[in-house]
Design a protein around this motif. Structure first.
Motif, mmCIF file in Angstrom:
data_model
loop_
_atom_site.group_PDB
_atom_site.id
_atom_site.type_symbol
_atom_site.label_atom_id
_atom_site.label_comp_id
_atom_site.label_asym_id
_atom_site.label_seq_id
_atom_site.Cartn_x
_atom_site.Cartn_y
_atom_site.Cartn_z
ATOM 1 N N GLN A 4 0.827 -1.173 0.000
ATOM 2 C CA GLN A 4 0.000 0.000 0.000
ATOM 3 C C GLN A 4 0.876 1.242 0.000
ATOM 4 O OE1 GLN A 4 -3.326 0.127 2.560
ATOM 5 N NE2 GLN A 4 -3.564 -2.074 2.668
ATOM 6 N N ARG A 8 0.866 2.568 5.049
ATOM 7 C CA ARG A 8 -0.502 2.356 5.521
ATOM 8 C C ARG A 8 -0.770 0.917 5.922
ATOM 9 N NH1 ARG A 8 -4.241 5.978 1.376
ATOM 10 N NH2 ARG A 8 -3.332 8.007 1.902
ATOM 11 N N ARG A 12 -2.048 -0.339 9.546
ATOM 12 C CA ARG A 12 -3.267 -1.147 9.663
ATOM 13 C C ARG A 12 -3.006 -2.442 10.417
ATOM 14 N NH1 ARG A 12 -3.861 -3.575 4.400
ATOM 15 N NH2 ARG A 12 -2.399 -5.017 5.391
ATOM 16 N N LYS A 61 -6.911 2.484 9.091
ATOM 17 C CA LYS A 61 -6.645 2.232 7.670
ATOM 18 C C LYS A 61 -5.356 2.897 7.196
ATOM 19 C CE LYS A 61 -11.408 1.399 6.175
ATOM 20 N NZ LYS A 61 -12.521 1.867 5.311
ATOM 21 N N GLY A 62 -4.670 3.576 8.106
ATOM 22 C CA GLY A 62 -3.360 4.115 7.768
ATOM 23 C C GLY A 62 -3.291 5.607 7.620
ATOM 24 N N HIS A 63 -4.397 6.326 7.795
ATOM 25 C CA HIS A 63 -4.395 7.785 7.660
ATOM 26 C C HIS A 63 -3.994 8.393 9.002
ATOM 27 C CE1 HIS A 63 -6.340 7.472 3.718
ATOM 28 N NE2 HIS A 63 -7.095 6.529 4.267
ATOM 29 N N SER A 96 4.819 8.882 8.189
ATOM 30 C CA SER A 96 3.700 9.022 7.253
ATOM 31 C C SER A 96 3.548 10.442 6.736
ATOM 32 C CB SER A 96 2.387 8.598 7.941
ATOM 33 O OG SER A 96 2.422 7.245 8.287
#
Length: 310
Positions: A4, A8, A12, A61-63, A96
């Protein structure tokens, strides 16, 4: 390794794994027999952290890049993360953010002469420097003698440097050298997982994880657990091919170096007055004599002159 964007998938899997290990009863929530997921539901974590379910779902979800430290702290408390796991969560958030993007391959940092002098001055302790990818980048003569199976392994790189992870998971002899091989494997994978959180775009690190995942089922199992370890201290039991059984304590210390380098100074010692201290002294005497260090006798481990601990 996930495919991904950014990290992310890493975020997750880490958060979902920590959520799955906590039962409602552990956090004072009502339980029922009709639960379809292991551990807590996302909405339950959201309640514990004081955020909306939609917000926590997006986070899992990785945000995570723009999330405040206060919110990350709340999530860490809700998931009962230990200190290393909390640090890992913050590392994932920092890496990130677009502003923190880094080159795809880090430049290796040379160990300064003053550090090498310090290592060589430690004559009765095995001391070496390990980078975040578990390469041994410097060491004193006793480290070379103590870790001889690792230095003599076909898993060393083109510069003759051992990589602890490659040795543990890809050299069958590691199971004989490390008496507690399962624990050594778990700790090694957890150290690499923490490094991935710090440096998810390090190409050499990702290549190492990919190699180990392809070649070692044991590594794949450990990697899937998403356990993290920032520093590894404790007791190590080794079965050395020349002097037999060794019970050693080891300590990991941060070693400040320029740039983004993450290096640890690892020191192995034996308890005074023990058989392990005598055997470590024997290795030290061999290490101090180049001809003996190059060709140490293996008579003691076969004939029982030094003996093996029960």
């Amino acid at each position: 390794m996930d495919r991904q964007p950014g990290n992310r998938g890493e975020i997750r899997d880490f958060l979902a794994g920590r959520r799955a290990r906590i039962t409602p009863a552990q956090v004072g929530l009502p339980t029922s027999t009709r639960r379809r997921v292991a551990g807590l539901r996302r909405e339950e974590v959201a309640v514990l952290a004081g955020v909306s379910t939609e917000w926590y779902t997006r986070l899992e979800k990785g945000h995570i890049g723009g999330v405040s430290e206060d919110v990350l702290d709340a999530v860490a408390r809700a998931l009962r993360l230990d200190d290393d796991e909390r640090t890992h969560l913050f590392d994932l958030a920092r890496s990130s953010r677009p502003a923190s993007r880094t080159p795809s391959r880090r430049r290796d940092v040379e160990v300064p002469p003053r550090v090498r002098w310090m290592l060589d001055s430690m004559t009765m302790s095995s001391a070496f420097v390990r980078n975040g990818r578990t390469d041994i980048v410097a060491g004193n003569p006793l480290a070379r003698a103590l870790l001889a199976p690792m230095f003599d392994s076909p898993t060393i790189d083109q510069r003759g440097r051992p990589n602890i992870a490659r040795y543990v998971f890809l050299d069958p002899g590691a199971r004989d050298f490390f008496v507690d091989w399962d624990a050594a494997g778990a700790a090694t994978a957890a150290l690499l997982r923490a490094e991935v959180g710090r440096e998810p775009r390090d190409r050499a690190l990702r290549e190492l994880v990919g190699e180990l995942s392809t070649l070692s089922p044991e590594f794949r199992g450990q990697w899937a657990a998403h356990d993290v370890l920032m520093r590894h201290d404790g007791v190590k039991r080794l079965q050395h091919p020349d002097v037999g059984h060794l019970d050693l304590t080891f300590q990991s210390l941060d070693l400040p170096l320029p740039g983004r380098a993450v290096h640890d100074l690892i020191i192995y010692t034996a308890e005074p007055g023990t058989a392990s201290e005598d055997r470590l002294r024997l290795l030290a005497s061999w290490a101090a004599t180049p001809s003996r260090a190059a060709q140490p006798t293996r008579r003691s481990s076969r004939s029982g002159e030094t003996g093996n601990d029960p």
